[in-house]
Motif scaffolding. Structure first.
Motif, PDB file in Angstrom:
ATOM      1  N   PHE A  54       0.889  -1.159   0.000  1.00 48.39           N
ATOM      2  CA  PHE A  54       0.000   0.000   0.000  1.00 48.39           C
ATOM      3  C   PHE A  54       0.931   1.213   0.000  1.00 48.39           C
ATOM      4  N   HIS A  56       0.791   5.319   0.496  1.00 45.42           N
ATOM      5  CA  HIS A  56       0.121   6.599   0.752  1.00 45.42           C
ATOM      6  C   HIS A  56       1.124   7.691   0.474  1.00 45.42           C
ATOM      7  N   GLU A  77      -1.648  11.913   6.803  1.00 44.87           N
ATOM      8  CA  GLU A  77      -2.383  12.314   5.598  1.00 44.87           C
ATOM      9  C   GLU A  77      -3.650  13.079   5.947  1.00 44.87           C
ATOM     10  N   HIS A 125      -6.115  11.107  -2.529  1.00 51.15           N
ATOM     11  CA  HIS A 125      -6.547  10.844  -1.157  1.00 51.15           C
ATOM     12  C   HIS A 125      -7.592  11.889  -0.767  1.00 51.15           C
ATOM     13  N   TYR A 169      -5.714   3.326  -5.211  1.00 52.20           N
ATOM     14  CA  TYR A 169      -6.550   3.790  -4.109  1.00 52.20           C
ATOM     15  C   TYR A 169      -7.215   5.062  -4.620  1.00 52.20           C
ATOM     16  N   TRP A 227      -9.269   0.495  -5.156  1.00 51.22           N
ATOM     17  CA  TRP A 227      -9.370   0.455  -3.698  1.00 51.22           C
ATOM     18  C   TRP A 227     -10.000   1.768  -3.232  1.00 51.22           C
ATOM     19  N   ASP A 229     -12.147   4.466  -0.793  1.00 49.42           N
ATOM     20  CA  ASP A 229     -12.074   4.818   0.628  1.00 49.42           C
ATOM     21  C   ASP A 229     -12.841   6.125   0.823  1.00 49.42           C
ATOM     22  N   TRP A 232     -17.728   7.046   3.908  1.00 50.86           N
ATOM     23  CA  TRP A 232     -18.608   7.176   5.073  1.00 50.86           C
ATOM     24  C   TRP A 232     -19.379   8.499   5.097  1.00 50.86           C
ATOM     25  N   ARG A 260     -15.307  -0.741  -0.066  1.00 55.34           N
ATOM     26  CA  ARG A 260     -15.507   0.639   0.378  1.00 55.34           C
ATOM     27  C   ARG A 260     -16.067   1.500  -0.753  1.00 55.34           C
ATOM     28  N   ARG A 265     -19.362  -1.597   4.634  1.00 53.87           N
ATOM     29  CA  ARG A 265     -18.277  -1.870   5.580  1.00 53.87           C
ATOM     30  C   ARG A 265     -18.676  -1.582   7.026  1.00 53.87           C
ATOM     31  N   MET A 268     -13.782  -0.227  11.094  1.00 54.44           N
ATOM     32  CA  MET A 268     -12.413  -0.733  10.914  1.00 54.44           C
ATOM     33  C   MET A 268     -12.367  -2.255  10.882  1.00 54.44           C
ATOM     34  N   GLU A 286      -8.991  -2.901   8.792  1.00 52.90           N
ATOM     35  CA  GLU A 286      -7.916  -1.901   8.802  1.00 52.90           C
ATOM     36  C   GLU A 286      -7.210  -1.903  10.154  1.00 52.90           C
ATOM     37  N   CYS A 302      -5.397  -4.199   5.775  1.00 50.24           N
ATOM     38  CA  CYS A 302      -4.381  -3.189   5.467  1.00 50.24           C
ATOM     39  C   CYS A 302      -3.802  -2.653   6.775  1.00 50.24           C
TER      40      CYS A 302
HETATM   41  O1  FHN Z   1      -8.935   7.972   6.274  1.00 48.87           O
HETATM   42  C1  FHN Z   1      -8.271   6.926   5.646  1.00 48.87           C
HETATM   43  C2  FHN Z   1      -6.835   6.911   6.055  1.00 48.87           C
HETATM   44  O2  FHN Z   1      -6.254   8.132   5.742  1.00 48.87           O
HETATM   45  C3  FHN Z   1      -6.134   5.788   5.314  1.00 48.87           C
HETATM   46  O3  FHN Z   1      -6.193   6.013   3.932  1.00 48.87           O
HETATM   47  C4  FHN Z   1      -6.814   4.476   5.644  1.00 48.87           C
HETATM   48  C5  FHN Z   1      -6.181   3.329   4.843  1.00 48.87           C
HETATM   49  O4  FHN Z   1      -7.002   2.252   4.779  1.00 48.87           O
HETATM   50  N1  FHN Z   1      -8.233   4.521   5.358  1.00 48.87           N
HETATM   51  C6  FHN Z   1      -8.977   5.620   5.937  1.00 48.87           C
HETATM   52  C7  FHN Z   1      -9.324   5.405   7.373  1.00 48.87           C
HETATM   53  O5  FHN Z   1     -10.180   4.295   7.448  1.00 48.87           O
END
Ligand code: FHN
Length: 461
Positions: A54, A56, A77, A125, A169, A227, A229, A232, A260, A265, A268, A286, A302
């Motif tokens: 992974f 970031h 991040e 991101h 991602y 991937w 994210d 939510w 996601r 989901r 975590m 996570e 992850c």
């Molecule tokens: O908010 C993101 C976080 O910055 C990071 O990318 C993780 C990685 O799985 N995912 C989120 C938090 O669940």
């Protein structure tokens, strides 16, 4: 009794993201029709791979965890959120982002030598900055930084060259999108925040924007996994996720998409709820490993190597190689994949502590990879006291963490008959073993081959 046609249509309509590999009926995911055989073919490389990198990497590597002298033990991040940095100020980091030491060949080598089979990198991101040459937004690394190069294009080409799968991602949450704003007490409306709101009409606009970015990401860079994210958000629904899942698979039918993309989901813990069918092909725990095996379910844990995903220069809470290797084994013994993170610097370097740990994992994988790649979950009904187990047809790999002081390893019965036993590293030298009603006892050498984990192979019938 429903007719077959009705059954198929119903099962098509229902579909199941966490469809178990055993499920008989064809599967539907977000109105994307495929049979079980087609799904197994699509997922096969991913299930075989078991271990990925992974990455970031983004503008947040510039402040690297510090803003106006303010630091935090929060993840790097998210600095635009925890330092409450307004959009206009955060954009200034682009002018300072010039990763001249970035070397795609070296990054892929580090992943490959660690035994990783795929790479998932942040194309965008939560800060909304595109780490590739986007034609949809000029808030990207080619147009908005002095670097003016597309590292993602180089990484995709190098991954292909070195035989690793290249994946993206992509964050649904976007703190930079003009229609997005923060409505939280004491927060700057253009800073980062766990949730954003979209002004009227902003959602349709943003979904269109996302689709255009996803189209360019898929058609230009050909990723094997998407991937998602940041799903939510109150304004993002399961129906949106199903629709986006279908859109992406229509662009690239054999792509794999995590859970996601929709709203299935469970935090975590990462697996999808089961009250209905949710979009996505695999669960995403996570920073944790499920307590028990999930045989036949596709999932991927992850994890960070320290306590941040994006680079923070003062975060030195590094996991040991032992913890990382045993996590990989634990996860494989429960039928999952391990997606292990690196957070490169703004100069374009993977931090040395990460490189060292990946090299140590690679050393173990060089000797023991067969006990991880292409295996399935442990067949033992209870957790083994001395370690973990992974399986292949006619084979069991015992991963011994705690070497028996008397050299006698007691393995509980699990319904198969052992015909031969040996250390994975010395297959020609058979180990003696005694069978009894409650299992077998193996005679092991005095010393463990590797104190982190020594693998014993059992041939069975
Ligand atoms: O908010 C993101 C976080 O910055 C990071 O990318 C993780 C990685 O799985 N995912 C989120 C938090 O669940």
């Amino acid at each position: 009794m429903r007719t077959l046609n009705t059954l198929l249509i119903v099962s098509f309509l229902l579909g199941s993201p966490l469809a178990t590999q055993q499920q008989a009926s064809p599967q539907v995911n977000a109105t994307f029709i495929e049979t079980k055989a087609q799904r197994d073919r699509r997922m096969s490389w991913w299930r075989e791979a078991r271990f990925g990198m992974f990455i970031h990497w983004g503008l947040y590597a510039v402040p690297a965890g510090e803003y106006n002298g303010k630091r935090s033990d929060r993840i790097g991040e998210w600095i635009m959120e925890w330092a409450d940095i307004p959009r206009a100020d955060y954009e200034k980091f682009a002018g300072q982002f010039n990763p001249v030491k970035f070397d795609a060949k070296e990054w892929v080598r580090i992943a490959k030598d660690a035994g990783m089979k795929y790479i998932v990198i942040t194309s965008k991101h939560h800060d909304g900055f595109a780490m590739y040459g986007s034609k949809v937004s000029n808030y990207n690394i080619v147009d908005a930084t002095p670097y003016r190069r597309d590292p993602i294009r180089e990484l995709a080409a190098e991954a292909k060259k070195q035989g690793l799968k290249f994946c993206f991602y992509y964050s649904i949450l976007d703190w930079h999108y003009p229609a997005a704003f923060v409505d939280a007490p004491g927060k700057n409306p253009t800073a980062g925040n766990r949730t954003t709101k979209l002004r009227p009409g902003g959602k349709d606009e943003y979904v269109k924007y996302m689709k255009e970015q996803l189209r360019e990401l898929i058609t230009i860079y050909d990723p094997a996994v998407l991937w998602f994210d940041g799903e939510w958000q109150d304004w993002w629904t399961e129906a949106d996720g199903q629709e986006l899942y279908h859109y992406v698979r229509t662009l690239k039918p054999d792509i794999i998409i995590n859970n996601r993309v929709g709203r299935g989901r469970q935090g975590m813990q990462g697996m999808s709820k089961t009250d209905q069918e949710y979009a996505g092909d695999f669960g995403t725990p996570e920073q944790q490993v499920p307590a028990n095996g999930l045989p036949g379910v596709d999932w991927e844990s992850c994890m960070t190597m320290n306590t941040t995903w994006g680079f923070k220069f003062y975060d030195d809470k590094w996991k040991s190689p032992e913890v990382i290797i045993r996590n990989l084994i634990d996860i494989a013994s429960k039928g999952g994949n391990y997606l292990l993170n690196v957070g490169p610097t703004a100069e374009g370097l993977i931090p040395a502590p990460s490189v060292e740990r990946l090299a140590a994992v690679g050393k173990w994988m060089k000797l023991n990879g067969a006990s991880i790649y292409g295996t399935t979950a442990s067949l033992f009904s209870t957790q083994l006291k001395f370690g973990r187990a992974t399986s292949k047809p006619g084979l069991v790999y015992l991963h011994i963490f705690d070497w028996p002081t008397d050299g006698a390893l007691r393995v509980p019965a699990w319904g198969k008959t052992v015909t031969k036993a040996y250390l994975l590293t010395t297959p020609a030298r058979s180990l003696k073993f005694n069978k009894s009603a409650d299992g077998v006892t193996l005679q092991l050498p005095a010393q463990a081959v590797d104190p982190i984990a020594t693998v014993v192979v059992l041939e069975t019938k």
